[in-house]
Write a protein that holds these residues in place. Structure first.
Motif, PDB file in Angstrom:
ATOM      1  N   ILE A   9     -25.865 -13.553  -6.036  1.00  0.00           N
ATOM      2  CA  ILE A   9     -26.867 -12.547  -6.404  1.00  0.00           C
ATOM      3  C   ILE A   9     -27.781 -12.280  -5.204  1.00  0.00           C
ATOM      4  N   ALA A  10     -27.891 -10.987  -4.847  1.00  0.00           N
ATOM      5  CA  ALA A  10     -28.694 -10.601  -3.675  1.00  0.00           C
ATOM      6  C   ALA A  10     -30.172 -10.556  -4.057  1.00  0.00           C
ATOM      7  N   LEU A  11     -30.951 -11.436  -3.420  1.00  0.00           N
ATOM      8  CA  LEU A  11     -32.400 -11.462  -3.678  1.00  0.00           C
ATOM      9  C   LEU A  11     -33.080 -10.526  -2.686  1.00  0.00           C
ATOM     10  N   ASP A  12     -32.943  -9.232  -2.907  1.00  0.00           N
ATOM     11  CA  ASP A  12     -33.530  -8.266  -1.976  1.00  0.00           C
ATOM     12  C   ASP A  12     -34.972  -7.967  -2.364  1.00  0.00           C
ATOM     13  N   TYR A  13     -35.875  -8.851  -1.941  1.00  0.00           N
ATOM     14  CA  TYR A  13     -37.290  -8.701  -2.278  1.00  0.00           C
ATOM     15  C   TYR A  13     -38.134  -8.814  -1.012  1.00  0.00           C
ATOM     16  N   LEU A  33     -27.187 -17.493  -4.360  1.00  0.00           N
ATOM     17  CA  LEU A  33     -28.149 -16.447  -4.021  1.00  0.00           C
ATOM     18  C   LEU A  33     -27.991 -16.023  -2.572  1.00  0.00           C
ATOM     19  N   LYS A  34     -28.243 -14.743  -2.309  1.00  0.00           N
ATOM     20  CA  LYS A  34     -28.196 -14.232  -0.937  1.00  0.00           C
ATOM     21  C   LYS A  34     -29.604 -13.875  -0.490  1.00  0.00           C
ATOM     22  N   VAL A  35     -29.985 -14.418   0.657  1.00  0.00           N
ATOM     23  CA  VAL A  35     -31.280 -14.107   1.268  1.00  0.00           C
ATOM     24  C   VAL A  35     -30.997 -13.263   2.509  1.00  0.00           C
ATOM     25  N   MET A  62     -27.934 -13.062   7.770  1.00  0.00           N
ATOM     26  CA  MET A  62     -28.720 -12.658   8.945  1.00  0.00           C
ATOM     27  C   MET A  62     -27.911 -11.818   9.930  1.00  0.00           C
ATOM     28  N   LYS A  63     -26.607 -11.778   9.772  1.00  0.00           N
ATOM     29  CA  LYS A  63     -25.738 -10.969  10.656  1.00  0.00           C
ATOM     30  C   LYS A  63     -26.135 -11.142  12.123  1.00  0.00           C
ATOM     31  N   PHE A  64     -26.082 -12.389  12.594  1.00  0.00           N
ATOM     32  CA  PHE A  64     -26.483 -12.648  13.980  1.00  0.00           C
ATOM     33  C   PHE A  64     -25.538 -11.957  14.958  1.00  0.00           C
ATOM     34  N   LEU A 119     -19.919  -2.313   9.408  1.00  0.00           N
ATOM     35  CA  LEU A 119     -20.876  -2.078   8.327  1.00  0.00           C
ATOM     36  C   LEU A 119     -20.356  -0.947   7.443  1.00  0.00           C
ATOM     37  N   THR A 120     -20.481  -1.116   6.135  1.00  0.00           N
ATOM     38  CA  THR A 120     -19.933  -0.068   5.253  1.00  0.00           C
ATOM     39  C   THR A 120     -20.762   1.210   5.316  1.00  0.00           C
ATOM     40  N   SER A 121     -21.907   1.152   5.962  1.00  0.00           N
ATOM     41  CA  SER A 121     -22.697   2.373   6.156  1.00  0.00           C
ATOM     42  C   SER A 121     -22.115   3.227   7.277  1.00  0.00           C
ATOM     43  N   THR A 177     -17.584  -9.658  -0.941  1.00  0.00           N
ATOM     44  CA  THR A 177     -17.663  -8.210  -1.094  1.00  0.00           C
ATOM     45  C   THR A 177     -18.871  -7.733  -1.889  1.00  0.00           C
ATOM     46  N   PRO A 178     -19.706  -6.907  -1.250  1.00  0.00           N
ATOM     47  CA  PRO A 178     -20.771  -6.195  -1.961  1.00  0.00           C
ATOM     48  C   PRO A 178     -20.223  -4.884  -2.538  1.00  0.00           C
ATOM     49  N   GLY A 179     -21.117  -4.055  -3.059  1.00  0.00           N
ATOM     50  CA  GLY A 179     -20.671  -2.788  -3.652  1.00  0.00           C
ATOM     51  C   GLY A 179     -20.013  -3.004  -4.993  1.00  0.00           C
ATOM     52  N   ILE A 180     -20.441  -4.053  -5.688  1.00  0.00           N
ATOM     53  CA  ILE A 180     -19.861  -4.391  -6.992  1.00  0.00           C
ATOM     54  C   ILE A 180     -20.716  -3.771  -8.099  1.00  0.00           C
ATOM     55  N   ARG A 181     -20.065  -3.071  -9.003  1.00  0.00           N
ATOM     56  CA  ARG A 181     -20.779  -2.490 -10.131  1.00  0.00           C
ATOM     57  C   ARG A 181     -19.999  -2.719 -11.418  1.00  0.00           C
ATOM     58  N   PRO A 182     -20.564  -3.570 -12.303  1.00  0.00           N
ATOM     59  CA  PRO A 182     -19.944  -3.732 -13.623  1.00  0.00           C
ATOM     60  C   PRO A 182     -20.006  -2.401 -14.373  1.00  0.00           C
ATOM     61  N   ASP A 189     -27.455   3.398  -4.877  1.00  0.00           N
ATOM     62  CA  ASP A 189     -27.085   4.129  -3.662  1.00  0.00           C
ATOM     63  C   ASP A 189     -25.719   3.718  -3.116  1.00  0.00           C
ATOM     64  N   GLN A 190     -24.966   2.909  -3.860  1.00  0.00           N
ATOM     65  CA  GLN A 190     -23.647   2.492  -3.368  1.00  0.00           C
ATOM     66  C   GLN A 190     -22.647   3.627  -3.592  1.00  0.00           C
ATOM     67  N   GLN A 191     -21.866   3.922  -2.569  1.00  0.00           N
ATOM     68  CA  GLN A 191     -20.918   5.039  -2.650  1.00  0.00           C
ATOM     69  C   GLN A 191     -19.563   4.588  -3.184  1.00  0.00           C
ATOM     70  N   LEU A 207     -18.289 -12.283  -4.824  1.00  0.00           N
ATOM     71  CA  LEU A 207     -18.844 -10.968  -5.135  1.00  0.00           C
ATOM     72  C   LEU A 207     -20.356 -10.987  -4.949  1.00  0.00           C
ATOM     73  N   VAL A 208     -20.857 -10.074  -4.115  1.00  0.00           N
ATOM     74  CA  VAL A 208     -22.304  -9.960  -3.940  1.00  0.00           C
ATOM     75  C   VAL A 208     -22.810  -8.883  -4.900  1.00  0.00           C
ATOM     76  N   VAL A 209     -23.685  -9.284  -5.803  1.00  0.00           N
ATOM     77  CA  VAL A 209     -24.228  -8.354  -6.796  1.00  0.00           C
ATOM     78  C   VAL A 209     -25.747  -8.402  -6.706  1.00  0.00           C
ATOM     79  N   GLY A 210     -26.356  -7.242  -6.544  1.00  0.00           N
ATOM     80  CA  GLY A 210     -27.808  -7.197  -6.485  1.00  0.00           C
ATOM     81  C   GLY A 210     -28.398  -6.592  -7.735  1.00  0.00           C
ATOM     82  N   ARG A 211     -28.711  -5.308  -7.633  1.00  0.00           N
ATOM     83  CA  ARG A 211     -29.484  -4.629  -8.675  1.00  0.00           C
ATOM     84  C   ARG A 211     -28.918  -4.691 -10.091  1.00  0.00           C
ATOM     85  N   PRO A 212     -27.589  -4.688 -10.278  1.00  0.00           N
ATOM     86  CA  PRO A 212     -27.113  -4.778 -11.675  1.00  0.00           C
ATOM     87  C   PRO A 212     -27.636  -6.022 -12.383  1.00  0.00           C
ATOM     88  N   VAL A 213     -27.955  -7.076 -11.615  1.00  0.00           N
ATOM     89  CA  VAL A 213     -28.535  -8.279 -12.218  1.00  0.00           C
ATOM     90  C   VAL A 213     -30.052  -8.303 -12.038  1.00  0.00           C
TER      91      VAL A 213
END
Ligand code: C5P
Length: 233
Positions: A9-13, A33-35, A62-64, A119-121, A177-182, A189-191, A207-213
């Motif tokens: 779970i992505a803790l994007d705070y 959790l992902k920081v 951190m994508k060093f 980057l998927t962007s 893998t991010p970009g997961i949507r149940p 904003d995921q395409q 599976l990296v899941v943020g906002r859905p959770v």
């Protein structure tokens, strides 16, 4: 769950308090959790201590990307703080990735070290602009193979790339893998999205899941719905 959960779970705070508020609503037996850069830059090692203290395993995203000695030192610092997984940019090259992997091995640190490919962007036109022809898929494959050959234990990738990467780099090579949507969640904003079970079927290992959770009224209920979908219930 008997097997360790594939869910991260992505803790994007933007603050430690907000991140811990969410962590306190989640169960360390059922997710990791992902920081990321924003939270870590604001809160520093305190967030790792707080999450480890609550029993969570942490992916420090951190994508060093720097010279080999600098990245090796940064990866060692992350591992010594007990993180479960940390990542670097495969574009940093073989010697950078090898230095990081060797540093962990030399210190008997078992943190998973994975790489970001493209980057998927970024789209083909963005790659061309930075001097990379051949398109996204070709570059993802090239960097994933380089990452594997340089001692990385996996890559961050789109679930759409997971199948091809399983063929080129093997099933045991981690595919986070991010970009997961149940089915129940908004795309935000995921395409290019995939459901949790489709992503696992395609070869994703995590599976990296943020906002859905994290934006759900009841985060554990949302997590439970994802677990149920994965279990085919
Ligand atoms: O909220 P959502 O599920 O979209 O969050 C996905 C997480 O994965 C975010 O932390 C985002 O930064 C990260 N991520 C992504 N796409 C990538 C790499 C990372 O969405 N290619």
């Amino acid at each position: 769950m008997t097997a360790p959960s594939p869910l991260i779970i992505a803790l994007d705070y933007p603050s430690l308090d907000a991140a811990l508020c969410m962590a306190d609503r989640l169960d360390p037996a059922r997710c990791r959790l992902k920081v990321g850069k924003e939270l870590f830059t604001r809160s520093g090692p305190a967030v790792l201590e707080a999450l480890h203290g609550r029993g969570f395993e942490v992916f420090l995203d951190m994508k060093f990307h720097d010279i080999p000695a600098t990245v090796a030192g940064a990866v060692q610092a992350a591992a010594e703080q007990g993180v479960w997984m940390v990542n670097v940019h495969a574009g940093g090259g073989r010697s950078m990735m090898e230095a990081a992997a060797e540093r962990l091995a030399a210190h008997r640190l078992t943190t998973h070290l994975i790489a970001v490919t493209v980057l998927t962007s970024m789209e083909a036109a963005d790659l061309t602009e930075v001097g990379v022809g051949g398109g996204v898929e070709e570059q993802v494959q090239r960097l994933a193979r380089l990452a594997r050959d340089s001692g990385m234990s996996g890559v961050v990738c789109s679930a759409r790339e997971a199948e091809a990467l399983a063929e080129s780099c093997g099933e045991a090579f981690l595919k986070v893998t991010p970009g997961i949507r149940p089915a129940f969640a908004a795309a935000n904003d995921q395409q290019r999205i995939m459901t949790p079970s489709a992503a696992v079927q395609a070869g994703s290992t995590h599976l990296v899941v943020g906002r859905p959770v994290t934006r759900a009224d009841d985060p554990m209920a949302a997590l439970g719905a994802i677990e149920a979908e994965l279990a085919g219930r």
